[in-house]
Write a protein that holds these residues in place. Structure first.
Motif, PDB file in Angstrom:
ATOM      1  N   UNK A  17     -33.302  -1.011 -10.899  1.00 38.66           N
ATOM      2  CA  UNK A  17     -32.354  -1.551  -9.837  1.00 38.66           C
ATOM      3  C   UNK A  17     -30.780  -1.200 -10.272  1.00 38.66           C
ATOM      4  N   UNK A  18     -30.824  -0.636 -11.634  1.00 34.05           N
ATOM      5  CA  UNK A  18     -29.471  -0.434 -12.104  1.00 34.05           C
ATOM      6  C   UNK A  18     -29.127   1.177 -12.431  1.00 34.05           C
ATOM      7  N   UNK A  19     -27.707   1.489 -12.096  1.00 38.99           N
ATOM      8  CA  UNK A  19     -27.491   2.833 -11.868  1.00 38.99           C
ATOM      9  C   UNK A  19     -26.389   3.109 -12.701  1.00 38.99           C
ATOM     10  N   UNK A  20     -26.183   3.959 -14.125  1.00 36.65           N
ATOM     11  CA  UNK A  20     -25.169   4.209 -14.755  1.00 36.65           C
ATOM     12  C   UNK A  20     -24.640   5.667 -14.543  1.00 36.65           C
ATOM     13  N   UNK A  21     -23.417   5.935 -14.050  1.00 34.82           N
ATOM     14  CA  UNK A  21     -22.944   7.384 -13.861  1.00 34.82           C
ATOM     15  C   UNK A  21     -21.637   7.460 -14.636  1.00 34.82           C
ATOM     16  N   UNK A 205     -23.977  -4.266  -5.752  1.00 32.71           N
ATOM     17  CA  UNK A 205     -22.704  -4.303  -6.509  1.00 32.71           C
ATOM     18  C   UNK A 205     -22.200  -3.165  -7.221  1.00 32.71           C
ATOM     19  N   UNK A 206     -20.924  -2.746  -7.105  1.00 33.58           N
ATOM     20  CA  UNK A 206     -20.621  -1.419  -7.775  1.00 33.58           C
ATOM     21  C   UNK A 206     -19.222  -1.806  -8.447  1.00 33.58           C
ATOM     22  N   UNK A 207     -19.192  -1.325 -10.021  1.00 31.24           N
ATOM     23  CA  UNK A 207     -18.064  -1.552 -10.811  1.00 31.24           C
ATOM     24  C   UNK A 207     -17.775  -0.078 -10.978  1.00 31.24           C
ATOM     25  N   UNK A 208     -16.469   0.345 -10.449  1.00 29.62           N
ATOM     26  CA  UNK A 208     -15.920   1.692 -10.718  1.00 29.62           C
ATOM     27  C   UNK A 208     -14.604   1.579 -11.534  1.00 29.62           C
ATOM     28  N   UNK A 209     -14.952   2.443 -12.604  1.00 30.20           N
ATOM     29  CA  UNK A 209     -13.749   2.561 -13.751  1.00 30.20           C
ATOM     30  C   UNK A 209     -13.297   3.905 -13.979  1.00 30.20           C
ATOM     31  N   UNK A 210     -11.811   4.265 -14.013  1.00 32.82           N
ATOM     32  CA  UNK A 210     -11.204   5.340 -14.217  1.00 32.82           C
ATOM     33  C   UNK A 210     -10.391   5.027 -15.638  1.00 32.82           C
ATOM     34  N   UNK A 211     -10.535   5.787 -16.529  1.00 34.42           N
ATOM     35  CA  UNK A 211      -9.956   5.564 -17.742  1.00 34.42           C
ATOM     36  C   UNK A 211      -9.622   6.793 -18.617  1.00 34.42           C
ATOM     37  N   UNK A 223     -23.737  -3.572 -17.760  1.00 37.16           N
ATOM     38  CA  UNK A 223     -24.997  -3.188 -16.716  1.00 37.16           C
ATOM     39  C   UNK A 223     -25.906  -3.856 -16.870  1.00 37.16           C
ATOM     40  N   UNK A 224     -26.373  -3.684 -18.262  1.00 32.72           N
ATOM     41  CA  UNK A 224     -27.611  -4.203 -18.925  1.00 32.72           C
ATOM     42  C   UNK A 224     -27.583  -5.659 -18.644  1.00 32.72           C
ATOM     43  N   UNK A 225     -26.649  -6.296 -18.812  1.00 26.20           N
ATOM     44  CA  UNK A 225     -26.691  -7.844 -18.814  1.00 26.20           C
ATOM     45  C   UNK A 225     -26.734  -8.287 -17.287  1.00 26.20           C
ATOM     46  N   UNK A 226     -26.458  -7.584 -16.362  1.00 26.01           N
ATOM     47  CA  UNK A 226     -26.293  -7.795 -14.664  1.00 26.01           C
ATOM     48  C   UNK A 226     -27.684  -8.321 -14.396  1.00 26.01           C
ATOM     49  N   UNK A 227     -27.700  -9.144 -13.338  1.00 26.42           N
ATOM     50  CA  UNK A 227     -28.984  -9.672 -12.861  1.00 26.42           C
ATOM     51  C   UNK A 227     -29.779  -8.573 -12.265  1.00 26.42           C
ATOM     52  N   UNK A 228     -31.157  -8.872 -11.995  1.00 25.02           N
ATOM     53  CA  UNK A 228     -32.109  -7.895 -11.424  1.00 25.02           C
ATOM     54  C   UNK A 228     -32.208  -8.192  -9.915  1.00 25.02           C
ATOM     55  N   UNK A 229     -31.457  -9.212  -9.504  1.00 29.93           N
ATOM     56  CA  UNK A 229     -31.596  -9.723  -7.975  1.00 29.93           C
ATOM     57  C   UNK A 229     -31.065  -8.676  -6.959  1.00 29.93           C
ATOM     58  N   UNK A 231     -29.090  -4.249  -6.489  1.00 25.62           N
ATOM     59  CA  UNK A 231     -29.021  -3.129  -6.953  1.00 25.62           C
ATOM     60  C   UNK A 231     -27.456  -2.969  -7.541  1.00 25.62           C
ATOM     61  N   UNK A 232     -27.313  -2.458  -8.809  1.00 28.07           N
ATOM     62  CA  UNK A 232     -26.004  -2.245  -9.405  1.00 28.07           C
ATOM     63  C   UNK A 232     -25.566  -0.788  -9.612  1.00 28.07           C
ATOM     64  N   UNK A 233     -24.594  -0.611  -9.493  1.00 32.74           N
ATOM     65  CA  UNK A 233     -24.074   0.774  -9.857  1.00 32.74           C
ATOM     66  C   UNK A 233     -22.648   0.640 -10.795  1.00 32.74           C
ATOM     67  N   UNK A 234     -22.794   1.156 -11.834  1.00 36.94           N
ATOM     68  CA  UNK A 234     -21.573   1.236 -12.756  1.00 36.94           C
ATOM     69  C   UNK A 234     -21.147   2.785 -13.100  1.00 36.94           C
ATOM     70  N   UNK A 235     -19.694   2.876 -12.657  1.00 37.19           N
ATOM     71  CA  UNK A 235     -19.295   4.240 -12.936  1.00 37.19           C
ATOM     72  C   UNK A 235     -18.026   4.443 -13.663  1.00 37.19           C
ATOM     73  N   UNK A 236     -18.090   5.570 -14.499  1.00 40.89           N
ATOM     74  CA  UNK A 236     -16.685   5.599 -15.188  1.00 40.89           C
ATOM     75  C   UNK A 236     -16.434   7.170 -15.080  1.00 40.89           C
TER      76      UNK A 236
END
Length: 259
Positions: A17-21, A205-211, A223-229, A231-236
Motif C-alpha cells: 500500500x506504499x508508493x514512492x515516486x 495519505x500523500x506527502x509531496x516534496x519539492x527540493x 514512508x517505510x515507517x508509515x502504517x499499513x492501514x 494507502x500512502x504516496x510519497x513524492x519528491x
C-alpha cells in the motif's frame, strides 16, 4: 502528455500500500513546459476565463495588475504555494484523484498561509463510495528530516482523516458550483461529515516534496515507517536551482500577452 510527463523523468517503487515516486527534470524539460506551467499557476489563483475577460476589458497591462494583487511576493510564500500547485497537478495526473477546489483562489491575503490540509483529493471506489486523499506539500531549498517529520505529523492528525474544516471548505465551494455533479459531490461530502461516515481506511495519505537537494534517506524511511492501514504516496520533485526556478516562474506568471 501531462505536465509532469513532459517535464520530468520519473522513477518509482510500490510495496503493497506504499508508493514512492521521484521526479527529475529532463534536459530541456523546463523549457518545454514553461508556458504551460505559468498558465497552470494562473489558474490556481484565478479562473482563466476571468483573466481573459480582464484582458478584453483592460488590456494586458490592466489584467496583469489585477493578477499581481493576488500573487505572493515573499520567497517563502511563493515556495510553499508553488509546491502546493505542482502537488495538486501531480495528484490529478499521476495518483488518480481529482482535486476539485483550487484553494489559493480563496486566500484572504496574498502573503497569508492557508490553514488546514494542503490539498484534498476526491475519488470513488468500485462501489461508488467516497474515497479521499489527504495531502501535505513541502517546498524547501534543502529538504531535511525535521520538515518530513512535521509533515507526517500533520497527516496523522485527526486520526489520519482530513480535518473537518478543510473538508467542509471543499464541500461548500462545490455546493456553490453551477455544475450539478459538483453540487452532488459537495452534498455527499457534507453528509459524510455530518454522519461521520468517512472511515480513516478510506483516506489515503500523500506527502509531496519539492527540493533543491536530492531526496534525503529520511523521506523513504518515513514512508517505510508509515502504517499499513491506508494507502500512502510519497513524492519528491528535485529542482536543483530551487529558489531561482520559483522566482523565474512567478515572473512568467505575470506575463500576459504583451504585458
Amino acid at each position: 502528455m501531462g505536465l509532469l510527463e513532459d517535464w520530468c523523468d520519473k522513477e518509482g517503487t510500490k510495496d503493497d500500500r506504499k508508493r514512492y515516486l521521484t521526479f527529475v527534470e529532463k534536459e530541456d524539460g523546463r523549457e518545454a513546459i514553461r508556458d504551460t506551467l505559468a498558465e497552470t499557476m494562473r489558474s490556481h489563483y484565478d479562473r482563466l476565463d476571468r483573466i481573459a475577460d480582464d484582458v478584453a476589458r483592460l488590456g494586458y497591462d490592466g489584467a496583469a495588475e489585477i493578477l499581481r494583487t493576488v500573487l505572493p511576493t515573499s520567497a517563502k510564500a511563493r515556495s510553499g504555494e508553488l509546491g502546493e500547485i505542482i502537488a495538486t497537478e501531480l495528484v490529478e495526473e499521476e495518483i488518480g484523484f481529482r482535486v476539485p477546489v483550487r484553494r489559493l483562489r480563496y486566500k484572504d491575503g496574498r502573503e497569508m498561509a492557508l490553514r488546514g490540509d494542503d490539498f484534498i483529493g476526491v475519488g470513488y471506489d468500485p462501489d461508488e463510495k467516497l474515497w479521499l486523499l489527504k495531502g501535505e506539500a513541502k517546498s524547501n531549498k534543502v529538504l531535511g528530516k525535521t520538515t518530513i517529520t512535521k509533515a507526517r505529523e500533520a497527516l496523522c492528525r485527526h486520526d489520519g482523516r482530513c480535518t473537518p474544516d478543510s473538508l467542509l471548505f471543499v464541500a461548500n465551494r462545490l455546493l456553490e458550483s453551477d455544475d450539478e455533479n459538483d453540487v452532488e459531490l459537495g452534498r455527499t461530502i457534507r453528509d459524510g461529515i455530518g454522519t461521520k461516515a468517512i472511515r480513516k481506511s478510506r483516506v489515503d495519505h500523500m506527502l509531496f516534496t519539492m527540493s533543491g537537494n536530492v531526496p534525503p534517506a529520511a523521506l523513504k524511511a518515513d514512508l517505510d515507517a508509515a502504517s499499513n492501514d491506508r494507502n500512502h504516496h510519497v513524492v519528491n520533485l528535485h529542482i536543483e536551482d530551487h529558489q531561482e526556478f520559483i522566482a523565474q516562474m512567478y515572473k512568467e506568471v505575470q506575463k500576459l500577452g504583451d504585458a
